[in-house]
Design a protein around this motif. Structure first.
Motif, short mmCIF file in Angstrom:
data_model
loop_
_atom_site.label_atom_id
_atom_site.label_comp_id
_atom_site.label_asym_id
_atom_site.label_seq_id
_atom_site.Cartn_x
_atom_site.Cartn_y
_atom_site.Cartn_z
N ASN A 33 40.15 1.52 -25.22
CA ASN A 33 40.87 0.98 -24.07
C ASN A 33 40.42 -0.45 -23.81
O ASN A 33 39.22 -0.74 -23.84
N VAL A 34 41.36 -1.34 -23.56
CA VAL A 34 41.05 -2.68 -23.08
C VAL A 34 41.76 -2.84 -21.74
O VAL A 34 42.99 -2.70 -21.68
N ILE A 35 41.00 -3.08 -20.68
CA ILE A 35 41.54 -3.08 -19.33
C ILE A 35 41.35 -4.47 -18.72
O ILE A 35 40.23 -4.97 -18.66
N ALA A 36 42.44 -5.08 -18.29
CA ALA A 36 42.40 -6.40 -17.66
C ALA A 36 42.74 -6.26 -16.18
O ALA A 36 43.83 -5.79 -15.84
N LEU A 37 41.81 -6.64 -15.33
CA LEU A 37 42.03 -6.64 -13.88
C LEU A 37 42.21 -8.10 -13.47
O LEU A 37 41.24 -8.84 -13.33
N VAL A 38 43.47 -8.51 -13.30
CA VAL A 38 43.81 -9.92 -13.12
C VAL A 38 44.24 -10.15 -11.67
O VAL A 38 45.24 -9.60 -11.22
N GLY A 39 43.46 -10.96 -10.95
CA GLY A 39 43.84 -11.35 -9.60
C GLY A 39 43.73 -10.25 -8.57
O GLY A 39 44.36 -10.34 -7.52
N GLU A 40 42.95 -9.21 -8.84
CA GLU A 40 42.82 -8.11 -7.89
C GLU A 40 41.68 -8.37 -6.90
O GLU A 40 40.90 -9.29 -7.06
N ARG A 41 41.57 -7.51 -5.91
CA ARG A 41 40.51 -7.65 -4.91
C ARG A 41 39.15 -7.38 -5.55
O ARG A 41 39.01 -6.48 -6.38
N GLY A 42 38.14 -8.13 -5.12
CA GLY A 42 36.81 -7.96 -5.69
C GLY A 42 36.23 -6.58 -5.46
O GLY A 42 35.57 -6.01 -6.34
N ARG A 43 36.50 -5.99 -4.30
CA ARG A 43 35.92 -4.68 -4.00
C ARG A 43 36.50 -3.57 -4.87
O ARG A 43 35.91 -2.52 -5.04
N GLU A 44 37.71 -3.82 -5.43
CA GLU A 44 38.37 -2.78 -6.21
C GLU A 44 37.81 -2.65 -7.62
O GLU A 44 38.04 -1.64 -8.28
N VAL A 45 37.08 -3.66 -8.09
CA VAL A 45 36.61 -3.65 -9.49
C VAL A 45 35.63 -2.52 -9.72
O VAL A 45 35.82 -1.67 -10.60
N LEU A 46 34.55 -2.49 -8.93
CA LEU A 46 33.55 -1.43 -9.10
C LEU A 46 34.14 -0.07 -8.77
O LEU A 46 33.83 0.94 -9.43
N GLU A 47 35.01 -0.03 -7.77
CA GLU A 47 35.67 1.23 -7.41
C GLU A 47 36.50 1.76 -8.57
O GLU A 47 36.47 2.96 -8.88
N PHE A 48 37.25 0.88 -9.23
CA PHE A 48 38.06 1.30 -10.37
C PHE A 48 37.18 1.79 -11.52
O PHE A 48 37.46 2.82 -12.15
N ILE A 49 36.10 1.06 -11.80
CA ILE A 49 35.24 1.41 -12.94
C ILE A 49 34.54 2.75 -12.70
O ILE A 49 34.49 3.60 -13.59
N GLU A 50 34.01 2.95 -11.50
CA GLU A 50 33.22 4.16 -11.25
C GLU A 50 34.08 5.36 -10.85
O GLU A 50 33.78 6.50 -11.25
N LYS A 51 35.14 5.12 -10.08
CA LYS A 51 35.93 6.24 -9.56
C LYS A 51 37.12 6.58 -10.46
O LYS A 51 37.30 7.73 -10.86
N ASP A 52 37.94 5.56 -10.77
CA ASP A 52 39.16 5.82 -11.53
C ASP A 52 38.91 5.94 -13.03
O ASP A 52 39.48 6.80 -13.70
N LEU A 53 38.04 5.06 -13.57
CA LEU A 53 37.78 5.07 -15.01
C LEU A 53 36.72 6.09 -15.37
O LEU A 53 36.89 6.92 -16.27
N GLY A 54 35.60 6.07 -14.65
CA GLY A 54 34.53 7.03 -14.90
C GLY A 54 33.66 6.63 -16.07
O GLY A 54 34.00 5.77 -16.90
N GLU A 55 32.50 7.28 -16.17
CA GLU A 55 31.53 6.96 -17.23
C GLU A 55 32.10 7.24 -18.62
O GLU A 55 31.91 6.45 -19.55
N GLU A 56 32.80 8.35 -18.75
CA GLU A 56 33.37 8.71 -20.05
C GLU A 56 34.45 7.71 -20.47
O GLU A 56 34.52 7.31 -21.65
N GLY A 57 35.29 7.29 -19.52
CA GLY A 57 36.34 6.33 -19.85
C GLY A 57 35.77 4.96 -20.18
O GLY A 57 36.26 4.27 -21.09
N LEU A 58 34.71 4.54 -19.48
CA LEU A 58 34.11 3.23 -19.72
C LEU A 58 33.48 3.16 -21.10
O LEU A 58 33.47 2.09 -21.73
#
Length: 439
Positions: free
Chosen positions: A188-213
């Motif tokens: 997976n290659v994921i580009a977060l372009v122009g999004e809110r700063g607080r959403e980055v860690l939330e997306f990585i830990e909550k939506d993507l998860g350790e297995e997805g990362l």
């Protein structure tokens, strides 16, 4: 000394920023651009702007105005003053790629922001050309997302490019996280372009998860960063996806969002003097979209399957960027605010969504069942007001009668929790049972 040694020495000297090169000076700062005199670099060339000895800002040549060179910086303009020296690097922007990128989080320049060192890799230019049309393999395999509503009714092919169209706050990021975790991709290659700063860690830990990362590369350029850096983040992510594709792997490229990418190019275009046209967008916005999107797809070996979110302003599916993206992409998934408000997630409106390659990748039986259930759902939607107030008389319309029978089960089928995975074979089996219940 051999000719090979001499050529190697020459390349090393040319790469040095201060030797054997003309030096420009900053004459003016206007908005987001630096005006520089004394050098004649090419458009897209990287330059170093010296703030103080040993401290530089990286910039890129964006255009010219007579004898003045217009630079757009990748960093902040604080510290730039008249007379600052500018050193051209005689090359376009590159990103270093390799297997070491898996599991890492990078900024728009391809540099790590997760606090870990990044081994050097092979440099690749970010402004690559798309594969030749005749070198692309046909899309004939299913790309399973693990999301029932998509796999059953908007089936995607491996190498397809599809847009996720939605207003704000209807579940785009959650849907992207599900596709990243459950999708049938090697990388997976994921580009977060122009999004809110607080959403980055939330997306990585909550939506993507350790297995997805673990099988992902995340490229981040938040909304507070310069427009050029947000632009480059999209191209850097695409270049990284191309590297893994060229090793023969199947890559999933997720970009959130294409609209923010267009906003960034609008800022750059206006800063260098482009005239605004459609709703304030400059012509370069609509020229740049296909250059980015056409780089995804199948190549001679490997594939890039692209999912691009498009932020629909005011829920208007006909605004310029939405309309341009829909014309380039191979299908669109529409997220409905009405479904989201009814707590129906993922809020996919399957009647408004379409995959242009579904008929090429699924069996005829699958297509017929999906079409049949779509027709029942359309009939239910048309009679929904009458049904809700009790004015519909059973037997008035046989199609509506069947739709009323199957609707509760179909609605449950289309709902899916973020952590719930559904294999493609299981999805097709459930689709068959739904059809049998609606006969």
């Amino acid at each position: 000394m051999s000719l090979l040694d001499l050529a190697a020495c020459r390349r090393r000297v040319e790469e040095l920023p201060y030797l054997c090169q003309p030096v420009g000076v900053v004459s003016k700062v206007v908005g987001l651009t630096l005006e520089v005199r004394g050098i004649k670099p090419s458009v897209g060339e990287v330059c170093l702007v010296e703030l103080v000895p040993g401290k530089h800002v990286v910039a890129e040549v964006a255009g010219f105005r007579e004898e003045v060179v217009l630079l757009m910086p990748f960093g902040e303009l604080a510290g730039v003053r008249p007379g600052c020296r500018v050193y051209p690097r005689r090359r376009s922007f590159t990103v270093r790629v390799g297997e070491h990128l898996l599991g890492r989080v990078l900024n728009g320049l391809g540099e790590p922001i997760d606090g870990k060192p990044l081994p050097s890799g092979a440099p690749l230019p970010v402004n690559n050309r798309p594969p030749s049309p005749l070198a692309r393999r046909r899309i004939e395999e299913v790309f399973a997302t693990g999301v029932r509503a998509i796999d059953a009714f908007i089936t995607c092919g491996r190498g397809q490019r599809i847009g996720i169209f939605a207003g704000s706050g209807v579940g785009k990021s959650t849907l992207l996280g599900m596709i990243a975790r459950f999708g049938s991709a090697d990388v997976n290659v994921i580009a977060l372009v122009g999004e809110r700063g607080r959403e980055v860690l939330e997306f990585i830990e909550k939506d993507l998860g350790e297995e997805g990362l673990a099988k992902s590369v995340v490229v981040v350029a938040t909304s507070d960063e310069p427009a050029l850096l947000r632009l480059r983040a999209a191209f850097v992510a695409t270049t990284i996806a191309e590297y893994f594709r060229d090793t023969g792997r199947h890559v999933l490229l997720l970009m959130d969002s294409l609209t923010r990418f267009a906003f960034a190019q609008r800022e750059v275009g206006l800063a260098v003097g482009e005239p605004p046209t459609t709703r304030g967008y400059t012509p370069s916005v609509f020229a740049l979209l296909p250059r980015l999107l056409e780089r995804a797809g199948n190549a001679a070996r490997g594939s890039i399957t692209g999912f691009y979110t498009v932020l629909v302003e005011g829920d208007d599916l006909n605004e310029p960027v939405t309309d341009a993206a829909r014309s380039i992409l191979d299908g669109h998934i529409v997220l409905s605010r009405e479904l989201a408000q009814a707590n129906h997630y993922p809020a996919i409106d399957i009647l408004a969504s379409v995959s242009r390659l579904m008929n090429s990748v699924v069996a005829p039986e699958h297509r017929e069942r999906a079409d049949y259930l779509r027709s029942l759902l359309a009939a239910y939607r048309q009679a929904e007001d009458l049904i809700n107030i009790g004015a519909y008389v059973a037997g008035s319309n046989p199609t509506v009668d069947r739709a009323i029978t199957v609707y509760p089960a179909l609605n449950a089928f289309l709902r899916q929790k973020p952590e719930e995975y559904c294999s493609f074979s299981e999805c097709v089996g459930n689709l068959s049972r739904l059809v049998e219940g609606g006969r």
